[in-house]
Design a protein around this motif. Structure first.
Motif, mmCIF file in Angstrom:
data_model
loop_
_atom_site.group_PDB
_atom_site.id
_atom_site.type_symbol
_atom_site.label_atom_id
_atom_site.label_comp_id
_atom_site.label_asym_id
_atom_site.label_seq_id
_atom_site.Cartn_x
_atom_site.Cartn_y
_atom_site.Cartn_z
ATOM 1 N N ALA A 244 -5.711 26.236 7.453
ATOM 2 C CA ALA A 244 -5.498 25.701 8.668
ATOM 3 C C ALA A 244 -3.917 25.333 8.760
ATOM 4 O O ALA A 244 -4.058 24.571 8.565
ATOM 5 N N PRO A 245 -3.279 26.058 9.493
ATOM 6 C CA PRO A 245 -1.856 25.841 10.314
ATOM 7 C C PRO A 245 -2.148 24.246 10.887
ATOM 8 O O PRO A 245 -3.202 24.755 11.574
ATOM 9 N N THR A 246 -1.463 23.246 9.827
ATOM 10 C CA THR A 246 -0.802 22.061 10.643
ATOM 11 C C THR A 246 0.183 21.468 10.873
ATOM 12 O O THR A 246 0.954 21.571 10.099
ATOM 13 N N TRP A 247 0.411 21.091 11.985
ATOM 14 C CA TRP A 247 1.764 20.587 12.531
ATOM 15 C C TRP A 247 1.685 19.410 12.281
ATOM 16 O O TRP A 247 1.564 18.642 11.755
ATOM 17 N N SER A 248 3.023 19.465 11.056
ATOM 18 C CA SER A 248 4.185 18.233 10.363
ATOM 19 C C SER A 248 4.192 17.373 11.571
ATOM 20 O O SER A 248 3.572 15.466 11.559
ATOM 21 N N ARG A 249 3.603 17.223 13.098
ATOM 22 C CA ARG A 249 3.913 16.222 14.415
ATOM 23 C C ARG A 249 2.618 14.930 13.948
ATOM 24 O O ARG A 249 2.078 14.782 14.311
ATOM 25 N N THR A 250 1.320 16.202 14.517
ATOM 26 C CA THR A 250 0.501 15.779 13.908
ATOM 27 C C THR A 250 0.051 15.160 12.740
ATOM 28 O O THR A 250 -0.676 13.993 13.127
ATOM 29 N N ILE A 251 0.298 15.674 11.738
ATOM 30 C CA ILE A 251 -0.074 14.811 10.514
ATOM 31 C C ILE A 251 0.751 13.526 11.051
ATOM 32 O O ILE A 251 0.599 12.417 10.708
ATOM 33 N N ALA A 252 2.132 13.451 11.421
ATOM 34 C CA ALA A 252 2.778 12.200 11.141
ATOM 35 C C ALA A 252 1.967 11.551 12.523
ATOM 36 O O ALA A 252 2.090 10.278 12.269
ATOM 37 N N ALA B 31 0.741 -1.364 0.315
ATOM 38 C CA ALA B 31 -0.081 -0.067 -0.232
ATOM 39 C C ALA B 31 0.802 1.145 -0.009
ATOM 40 O O ALA B 31 2.222 1.095 0.385
ATOM 41 N N LEU B 32 0.652 2.739 -0.188
ATOM 42 C CA LEU B 32 0.889 3.342 -0.479
ATOM 43 C C LEU B 32 -0.141 4.545 0.262
ATOM 44 O O LEU B 32 -1.251 4.881 -0.524
ATOM 45 N N VAL B 33 1.223 5.894 0.819
ATOM 46 C CA VAL B 33 0.344 6.825 1.906
ATOM 47 C C VAL B 33 0.965 8.198 1.024
ATOM 48 O O VAL B 33 2.066 7.472 1.327
ATOM 49 N N HIS B 34 0.559 8.899 0.942
ATOM 50 C CA HIS B 34 0.988 9.906 0.119
ATOM 51 C C HIS B 34 0.873 10.939 0.728
ATOM 52 O O HIS B 34 -0.880 11.329 1.439
ATOM 53 N N TYR B 35 0.969 12.295 0.524
ATOM 54 C CA TYR B 35 0.544 13.567 1.042
ATOM 55 C C TYR B 35 -0.035 14.729 -0.363
ATOM 56 O O TYR B 35 0.806 14.547 -1.213
ATOM 57 N N SER B 36 -0.863 15.455 -0.180
ATOM 58 C CA SER B 36 -1.216 16.440 -1.031
ATOM 59 C C SER B 36 -1.308 17.349 -0.480
ATOM 60 O O SER B 36 -1.285 17.591 0.666
ATOM 61 N N THR B 37 -2.273 18.357 -1.344
ATOM 62 C CA THR B 37 -2.231 19.725 -0.522
ATOM 63 C C THR B 37 -3.430 20.557 -1.136
ATOM 64 O O THR B 37 -4.014 20.389 -2.105
ATOM 65 N N ASP B 38 -3.793 21.793 -1.032
ATOM 66 C CA ASP B 38 -4.722 21.927 -0.883
ATOM 67 C C ASP B 38 -5.029 23.534 -1.673
ATOM 68 O O ASP B 38 -5.874 23.739 -2.824
ATOM 69 N N TYR B 39 -3.539 23.203 -2.337
ATOM 70 C CA TYR B 39 -3.130 24.293 -3.844
ATOM 71 C C TYR B 39 -3.972 23.163 -4.668
ATOM 72 O O TYR B 39 -3.873 23.690 -6.135
ATOM 73 N N VAL B 40 -4.370 22.302 -4.994
ATOM 74 C CA VAL B 40 -5.614 21.283 -6.462
ATOM 75 C C VAL B 40 -6.667 22.169 -6.302
ATOM 76 O O VAL B 40 -7.771 22.186 -7.063
ATOM 77 N N PHE B 41 -6.946 23.339 -5.297
ATOM 78 C CA PHE B 41 -7.872 23.630 -5.365
ATOM 79 C C PHE B 41 -7.481 25.495 -6.134
ATOM 80 O O PHE B 41 -6.848 25.962 -5.726
ATOM 81 N N ILE C 270 -4.511 8.791 -0.382
ATOM 82 C CA ILE C 270 -4.116 10.284 -0.973
ATOM 83 C C ILE C 270 -4.506 10.966 0.660
ATOM 84 O O ILE C 270 -6.117 11.642 0.488
ATOM 85 N N LEU C 271 -3.940 11.598 1.714
ATOM 86 C CA LEU C 271 -3.788 12.132 2.135
ATOM 87 C C LEU C 271 -3.819 14.454 1.901
ATOM 88 O O LEU C 271 -2.569 14.683 2.240
ATOM 89 N N ARG C 272 -5.163 15.034 2.124
ATOM 90 C CA ARG C 272 -4.831 15.927 1.273
ATOM 91 C C ARG C 272 -4.174 17.229 2.666
ATOM 92 O O ARG C 272 -5.255 17.327 3.697
ATOM 93 N N TYR D 2 -8.643 11.528 0.990
ATOM 94 C CA TYR D 2 -9.238 12.392 2.618
ATOM 95 C C TYR D 2 -8.039 13.296 2.885
ATOM 96 O O TYR D 2 -6.693 13.690 3.046
ATOM 97 N N ASN D 3 -9.134 14.516 3.554
ATOM 98 C CA ASN D 3 -8.227 15.343 4.166
ATOM 99 C C ASN D 3 -7.961 15.039 5.072
ATOM 100 O O ASN D 3 -8.775 14.723 6.376
ATOM 101 N N LEU D 4 -6.666 16.297 5.092
ATOM 102 C CA LEU D 4 -5.637 15.544 7.308
ATOM 103 C C LEU D 4 -5.644 17.523 7.227
ATOM 104 O O LEU D 4 -4.326 17.383 6.879
#
Length: 297
Positions: A185-193, A98-108, A148-150, A222-224
């Motif tokens: 929404a500012p999102t802390w890198s540790r929260t994401i991890a 399986a693959l977990v990948h991160y994306s962005t709000d900038y797709v909108f 895919i976690l945006r 999924y939005n994260l």
């Protein structure tokens, strides 16, 4: 499946990759790769490393994130944001990983009045946003099991990010001018991890319990992001207020038009986290609560 999962993590010197190495401990054999170990500019090198490691799961936080530089370096952004995840996804498919990948709000494009949901129409306004979207599409087209976690407005205590820039400028200047008409929404890198690790734990436990289809059944976007929202101006006031108290400089609000940059940013970067919460039973903390934890760290 082996009881001991092998988890390959890319970009371990980045904000999210650094935290993932710590958050994923205990879930399996974690193999962390920096650029020297895994050259994401080279699809052949990517394929070679994945075939050597034979991971159960690939977690890919690595990306070309220099948003303004990407406008003049389309090839570089394409290699890291499109070709690299495409190669990882194709190799994952071959391995049954399986693959977990991160994306962005900038797709909108940021023109919606309310928070974006995963099914909203995409319309990236920058090279960065376009290449991140093409990366998402390449992963989906590969047929591999994937999440895919945006996320948005990522910050932390290492690397290059808005938090560290504002702390530096706040210590040097009596007054700062910061954009107030872009919301997210500012999102802390540790929260994401940490949240990623909770999801990975669910998936690996399901597999060990005999549910071989868990990753496939949960595949998708999924939005994260942290809860709540603020402007860059509000984020700056919070950062300096917590870190400097009465010694914080004055922060003046300005429109984005007063701070021209090569890449266009979305005015509305808010992402709704309901699908993620309903699927995995997890909801991220409010952005200001996470900020306090980050600054207290």
């Amino acid at each position: 499946m082996d009881k001991q999962a092998t988890i390959l993590v890319t970009g371990i010197n980045g904000q999210v990759g650094y935290e993932l190495l710590r958050s994923l401990q205990g879930l399996g054999r974690v193999v962390g790769c920096d650029r020297a170990a895994l050259d994401l500019d080279n699809p052949d090198a990517i394929r070679r490393v994945v075939r050597e490691v034979k991971p159960t799961l690939i977690v890919n936080p690595a990306a070309y994130t220099a948003v303004d530089k990407a406008e003049s370096d389309v090839e570089g952004a394409t290699r890291l944001n499109v070709q690299a995840p495409a190669a990882l996804a194709e190799e994952a498919k071959q391995l049954g990983a399986a693959l977990v990948h991160y994306s962005t709000d900038y797709v909108f494009d940021g023109t919606k009045d309310s928070p974006y949901v995963e099914t909203d129409a995409v319309n990236p306004q920058s090279v960065y946003g376009r290449t991140k979207l093409e990366g998402e599409q390449a992963i989906a087209a590969s047929g591999c099991d994937h999440l895919i976690l945006r996320t948005s407005w990522v910050y932390g205590r290492r690397g290059k990010n808005f938090l560290l820039t504002m702390l530096k400028l706040g210590a040097e200047r009596p007054e700062l001018k910061v954009v107030a008409d872009q919301i997210g929404a500012p999102t802390w890198s540790r929260t994401i991890a940490a949240t990623t690790a909770h999801v990975v734990a669910q998936g690996l436990a399901a597999q060990r319990g005999g549910d071989a289809d868990w990753w496939r059944e949960h595949s998708g976007i999924y939005n994260l992001t942290a809860g709540g929202a603020t402007s860059w101006h509000g984020f700056t006031e919070a950062i300096l207020g917590i870190a400097m108290g009465d010694k914080a400089p004055k922060v003046l609000p300005i429109p984005a038009s007063d701070y021209p940059v090569p890449a266009k940013r979305p005015a509305n970067s808010r992402l709704a986290g309901d699908r993620f919460a309903q699927t995995f039973g997890l909801r991220l903390p409010q952005w200001d609560e996470a900020l306090r934890l980050c600054l207290a760290d």
